[in-house]
Design a protein around this motif. Structure first.
Motif, PDB file in Angstrom:
ATOM      1  N   ILE A 386      79.496 -24.235 -18.777  1.00 45.29           N
ATOM      2  CA  ILE A 386      78.022 -25.198 -18.826  1.00 45.29           C
ATOM      3  C   ILE A 386      77.859 -26.625 -17.960  1.00 45.29           C
ATOM      4  O   ILE A 386      77.142 -26.670 -17.505  1.00 45.29           O
ATOM      5  CB  ILE A 386      78.218 -25.723 -20.561  1.00 45.29           C
ATOM      6  CG1 ILE A 386      77.522 -24.514 -21.378  1.00 45.29           C
ATOM      7  CG2 ILE A 386      76.709 -26.291 -21.093  1.00 45.29           C
ATOM      8  CD1 ILE A 386      76.530 -23.743 -21.511  1.00 45.29           C
ATOM      9  N   ALA A 387      78.661 -26.842 -17.885  1.00 39.59           N
ATOM     10  CA  ALA A 387      79.204 -28.033 -16.907  1.00 39.59           C
ATOM     11  C   ALA A 387      78.780 -28.004 -15.787  1.00 39.59           C
ATOM     12  O   ALA A 387      78.126 -28.568 -14.893  1.00 39.59           O
ATOM     13  CB  ALA A 387      80.740 -28.951 -16.949  1.00 39.59           C
ATOM     14  N   LEU A 388      79.490 -26.649 -15.399  1.00 37.93           N
ATOM     15  CA  LEU A 388      78.392 -26.234 -13.959  1.00 37.93           C
ATOM     16  C   LEU A 388      77.726 -26.260 -13.691  1.00 37.93           C
ATOM     17  O   LEU A 388      76.965 -26.084 -12.591  1.00 37.93           O
ATOM     18  CB  LEU A 388      79.670 -25.018 -13.536  1.00 37.93           C
ATOM     19  CG  LEU A 388      79.841 -24.124 -12.305  1.00 37.93           C
ATOM     20  CD1 LEU A 388      79.575 -25.351 -11.033  1.00 37.93           C
ATOM     21  CD2 LEU A 388      80.257 -22.674 -12.344  1.00 37.93           C
ATOM     22  N   GLN A 389      76.975 -24.926 -14.876  1.00 34.65           N
ATOM     23  CA  GLN A 389      75.427 -24.456 -15.083  1.00 34.65           C
ATOM     24  C   GLN A 389      74.297 -26.310 -14.380  1.00 34.65           C
ATOM     25  O   GLN A 389      74.380 -26.405 -14.146  1.00 34.65           O
ATOM     26  CB  GLN A 389      75.899 -24.003 -15.918  1.00 34.65           C
ATOM     27  CG  GLN A 389      73.964 -23.773 -15.575  1.00 34.65           C
ATOM     28  CD  GLN A 389      73.846 -22.484 -17.438  1.00 34.65           C
ATOM     29  OE1 GLN A 389      74.442 -22.397 -18.418  1.00 34.65           O
ATOM     30  NE2 GLN A 389      72.434 -21.698 -17.071  1.00 34.65           N
ATOM     31  N   VAL A 390      74.863 -27.042 -15.410  1.00 35.95           N
ATOM     32  CA  VAL A 390      73.809 -28.407 -15.777  1.00 35.95           C
ATOM     33  C   VAL A 390      74.493 -29.613 -14.181  1.00 35.95           C
ATOM     34  O   VAL A 390      73.472 -29.602 -13.393  1.00 35.95           O
ATOM     35  CB  VAL A 390      74.188 -29.272 -16.568  1.00 35.95           C
ATOM     36  CG1 VAL A 390      73.992 -30.834 -16.769  1.00 35.95           C
ATOM     37  CG2 VAL A 390      74.414 -28.963 -17.596  1.00 35.95           C
ATOM     38  N   GLN A 391      75.052 -29.326 -13.665  1.00 35.35           N
ATOM     39  CA  GLN A 391      75.558 -30.181 -12.527  1.00 35.35           C
ATOM     40  C   GLN A 391      75.347 -28.864 -11.502  1.00 35.35           C
ATOM     41  O   GLN A 391      74.434 -29.886 -10.050  1.00 35.35           O
ATOM     42  CB  GLN A 391      77.326 -30.069 -11.856  1.00 35.35           C
ATOM     43  CG  GLN A 391      77.620 -30.856 -10.368  1.00 35.35           C
ATOM     44  CD  GLN A 391      78.455 -30.096 -10.119  1.00 35.35           C
ATOM     45  OE1 GLN A 391      79.721 -29.828 -11.207  1.00 35.35           O
ATOM     46  NE2 GLN A 391      79.533 -31.262  -9.240  1.00 35.35           N
ATOM     47  N   LYS A 392      75.028 -27.623 -11.050  1.00 31.04           N
ATOM     48  CA  LYS A 392      74.193 -26.887 -10.455  1.00 31.04           C
ATOM     49  C   LYS A 392      72.514 -27.039 -10.446  1.00 31.04           C
ATOM     50  O   LYS A 392      71.694 -27.163  -9.261  1.00 31.04           O
ATOM     51  CB  LYS A 392      73.919 -25.375 -10.345  1.00 31.04           C
ATOM     52  CG  LYS A 392      75.808 -24.694 -10.370  1.00 31.04           C
ATOM     53  CD  LYS A 392      76.225 -23.454 -10.348  1.00 31.04           C
ATOM     54  CE  LYS A 392      74.532 -22.954  -9.535  1.00 31.04           C
ATOM     55  NZ  LYS A 392      75.061 -21.085  -9.914  1.00 31.04           N
ATOM     56  N   LEU A 393      72.309 -27.030 -11.735  1.00 26.41           N
ATOM     57  CA  LEU A 393      70.783 -27.623 -12.221  1.00 26.41           C
ATOM     58  C   LEU A 393      70.450 -28.752 -11.565  1.00 26.41           C
ATOM     59  O   LEU A 393      69.551 -29.158 -11.428  1.00 26.41           O
ATOM     60  CB  LEU A 393      70.242 -27.526 -13.805  1.00 26.41           C
ATOM     61  CG  LEU A 393      70.571 -26.087 -14.404  1.00 26.41           C
ATOM     62  CD1 LEU A 393      70.286 -26.382 -15.500  1.00 26.41           C
ATOM     63  CD2 LEU A 393      68.855 -25.025 -13.560  1.00 26.41           C
ATOM     64  N   GLN A 394      71.356 -30.106 -11.785  1.00 27.97           N
ATOM     65  CA  GLN A 394      71.364 -31.817 -11.317  1.00 27.97           C
ATOM     66  C   GLN A 394      70.501 -31.379  -9.564  1.00 27.97           C
ATOM     67  O   GLN A 394      69.819 -32.209  -9.388  1.00 27.97           O
ATOM     68  CB  GLN A 394      71.930 -31.976 -11.514  1.00 27.97           C
ATOM     69  CG  GLN A 394      72.257 -32.764 -13.339  1.00 27.97           C
ATOM     70  CD  GLN A 394      73.145 -33.659 -13.966  1.00 27.97           C
ATOM     71  OE1 GLN A 394      74.302 -33.405 -13.575  1.00 27.97           O
ATOM     72  NE2 GLN A 394      72.555 -34.170 -15.030  1.00 27.97           N
ATOM     73  N   THR A 395      71.605 -30.703  -9.452  1.00 25.31           N
ATOM     74  CA  THR A 395      71.805 -30.628  -7.128  1.00 25.31           C
ATOM     75  C   THR A 395      70.612 -29.894  -7.283  1.00 25.31           C
ATOM     76  O   THR A 395      69.700 -30.475  -6.058  1.00 25.31           O
ATOM     77  CB  THR A 395      72.571 -29.687  -7.328  1.00 25.31           C
ATOM     78  OG1 THR A 395      74.041 -30.864  -7.724  1.00 25.31           O
ATOM     79  CG2 THR A 395      72.608 -29.702  -5.232  1.00 25.31           C
ATOM     80  N   ALA A 396      69.841 -29.224  -7.566  1.00 25.59           N
ATOM     81  CA  ALA A 396      68.973 -28.418  -7.678  1.00 25.59           C
ATOM     82  C   ALA A 396      67.239 -29.392  -7.818  1.00 25.59           C
ATOM     83  O   ALA A 396      66.857 -28.830  -6.773  1.00 25.59           O
ATOM     84  CB  ALA A 396      68.784 -27.070  -8.465  1.00 25.59           C
ATOM     85  N   ILE A 397      67.232 -29.550  -8.829  1.00 22.77           N
ATOM     86  CA  ILE A 397      66.265 -30.509  -8.899  1.00 22.77           C
ATOM     87  C   ILE A 397      66.236 -32.180  -7.580  1.00 22.77           C
ATOM     88  O   ILE A 397      65.389 -31.953  -7.685  1.00 22.77           O
ATOM     89  CB  ILE A 397      66.627 -30.985 -10.577  1.00 22.77           C
ATOM     90  CG1 ILE A 397      66.251 -30.468 -11.755  1.00 22.77           C
ATOM     91  CG2 ILE A 397      65.916 -32.555 -11.423  1.00 22.77           C
ATOM     92  CD1 ILE A 397      66.541 -31.148 -12.903  1.00 22.77           C
ATOM     93  N   ASP A 398      67.911 -32.440  -7.451  1.00 20.70           N
ATOM     94  CA  ASP A 398      67.440 -33.434  -7.036  1.00 20.70           C
ATOM     95  C   ASP A 398      66.681 -32.664  -5.232  1.00 20.70           C
ATOM     96  O   ASP A 398      66.119 -33.528  -4.709  1.00 20.70           O
ATOM     97  CB  ASP A 398      68.885 -34.031  -6.236  1.00 20.70           C
ATOM     98  CG  ASP A 398      69.513 -34.896  -7.884  1.00 20.70           C
ATOM     99  OD1 ASP A 398      68.636 -35.207  -8.395  1.00 20.70           O
ATOM    100  OD2 ASP A 398      70.520 -34.964  -8.251  1.00 20.70           O
TER     101      ASP A 398
END
Length: 473
Positions: A386-398
């Motif tokens: 979940i931590a990795l998934q959230v990090q990937k989503l935040q990177t994609a959003i940025d």
């Protein structure tokens, strides 16, 4: 005729009437009230709650009342019926066939003190061989038995306690399942609102472009009269108008499909919505927030607790179980006749301990321990995943936010270039082909902007879904 027409119109109203200008907050309220999948999940919750109550009820034991109505001429049954009804007598043993010969023996003994006359010795053996008619061939008898039975577990090695804790956790996990499903449906509703808003903006821009092209066509026709333009200029504009009309039609179809899906989610017809802002701000979280908010991590933690209780349940198989029971009733050949005079009771207790079963309990205990280690590993995997998934989503959003700003600037530039070339064409400094090329570029940049905006919103909504924040944002 008018009355018939009025009735037909009234009958059609419910089919065409749908919610208009629906806001997102109202849609989310309707989702909780009417979505069928959420209702099904809530029913599953309720069933899990009843599982918990069923296990809790085992601690209080069980009480039953049994009423039997019997009729039999079986010798054993009839004698048992009389005995249970406290009505058994010596006559039931056939004493009426025994007393007469026995009386003769007693008279002979009185007449010959100290010894029996010849022949009576053999007669005594004959008395013992008598088969009592009343005992062996009784009349058929009714038998009504009323019995109250209560049994209760006193000690089960903690098994019932652990079962109750397991069902409690299963109920809590089912609630998490409902929340996760609800988050998914909120994601879909928000996405539908956003898609409809995007399509509406796309349709608005297409119509604006179409109006500009209609004006351009009029200008070309005016200039053609003066001999400043060619016939092919008009044909090129009309072809471009036809393409824009086709794009408009496709956009409207997509909008209708989005409304149909939204109506399905809300189980309510929706005709129009209140448009949402296309500028969506993504939430920001640290590691502790993810641990606290993620439903998948919460469920994995509960699964670990269930595995711990399962180990304790298997350990209980090595401990004794103690139970008690009480029984009270009455029997007679008439229902509830002389109940108090013919009542009976029995109380008792049982202690049971399994001393050998081929090692099955030991194997089950070890299996439960291995399952606990497996679930612990799954919890750790959920945390990291979940931590990795959230990090990937935040990177994609940025990244998409940067692309969105760039697309906005490109769209502004494409519109300005189109207006410049349109003015040049009117002054004879550019061809109609150049103008239409710039207009095609504007359309292409508009589509790119909308696609980036769509991807950005999808990532933001997905992040909210993972962290159970869909209805809060």
């Amino acid at each position: 005729m008018l009355r018939t027409l009025a009735l037909m119109l009234i009958g059609l109203l419910p089919l065409s009437a749908g919610l208009k200008n629906l806001s997102l907050s109202h849609a989310l309220d309707l989702l909780d009230q009417k979505n069928i999948e959420i209702k099904v999940s809530q029913y599953e919750e309720t069933m899990k709650k009843y599982d918990e109550l069923a296990v809790e009820g085992k601690n209080w034991g069980s009480a039953t009342i049994t009423i039997q109505a019997l009729r039999s001429n079986d010798a054993g049954n009839v004698f048992g019926f009389k005995l249970q009804s406290r009505e058994a007598s010596f006559a039931d043993f056939g004493f009426n066939q025994f007393l007469a010969p026995m009386g003769q023996v007693l008279e002979a003994m009185n007449a010959h003190p100290g010894a029996l006359p010849p022949g009576f010795t053999q007669g005594m053996g004959g008395i013992l061989d008598i088969q009592p008619e009343d005992l062996n061939y009784p009349d058929a008898r009714n038998h009504f038995l009323t019995k109250f039975h209560y049994e209760v577990p006193i000690y089960t090695g903690g098994k019932l306690t652990e079962y109750k804790k397991i069902t409690q956790k299963m109920y809590e996990m089912s609630k998490l399942d409902t929340r996760k499903l609800r988050d998914e449906k909120i994601f879909q509703v928000k996405k539908a609102f956003y898609n409809i808003t995007l399509v509406e903006q796309y349709v608005y821009n297409l119509r604006k472009i179409r109006r500009n092209m209609e004006k351009l066509k009029k200008t070309i026709l005016e200039m053609k009269k003066e001999g400043y333009t060619k016939k092919t200029d008009v044909l090129e504009v009309e072809a471009r108008l036809s393409k824009v009309d086709s794009m408009l039609n496709q956009a409207k179809l997509n909008r209708d499909l989005a409304y149909q899906f939204l109506s399905f989610l809300l189980d309510t017809p929706v005709d129009s919505i209140r448009k949402v802002s296309l500028l969506i701000k993504a939430p920001r979280f640290n590691h502790e927030d993810i641990e606290r908010l993620s439903l998948d991590i919460q469920k994995a933690k509960m699964g670990l607790e269930v595995a711990e209780h399962a180990i304790n349940t298997e350990k209980a198989n090595f401990l004794p179980t103690v139970g008690a029971f009480a029984e009270y009733g009455s029997a007679d050949d008439h229902l509830w006749n002389d109940f108090g005079q013919k009542d009976f009771y029995t109380v008792g207790m049982q202690v049971q301990l399994n001393i050998f079963n081929g090692g099955s309990d030991k194997a089950n205990l070890e299996k439960a321990r291995v399952r606990h280690m497996k679930v612990a590993s799954q919890l750790e995997l959920a945390r990291k995943g979940i931590a990795l998934q959230v990090q990937k989503l935040q990177t994609a959003i940025d990244s998409l936010e940067f692309d969105l700003r760039s697309a906005q600037k490109q769209l502004q530039l494409a519109r300005e270039i189109y207006r410049t070339y349109e003015a040049k064409y009117k002054e004879g400094l550019a061809s109609i082909t150049d103008v239409l090329i710039k207009q095609s570029i504007e359309l292409q940049v508009l589509l790119q902007y909308l696609q980036v905006a769509n991807k950005h919103s999808e990532k933001v909504f997905e992040l909210e879904k993972i962290l159970d924040l869909g209805a809060k944002s």
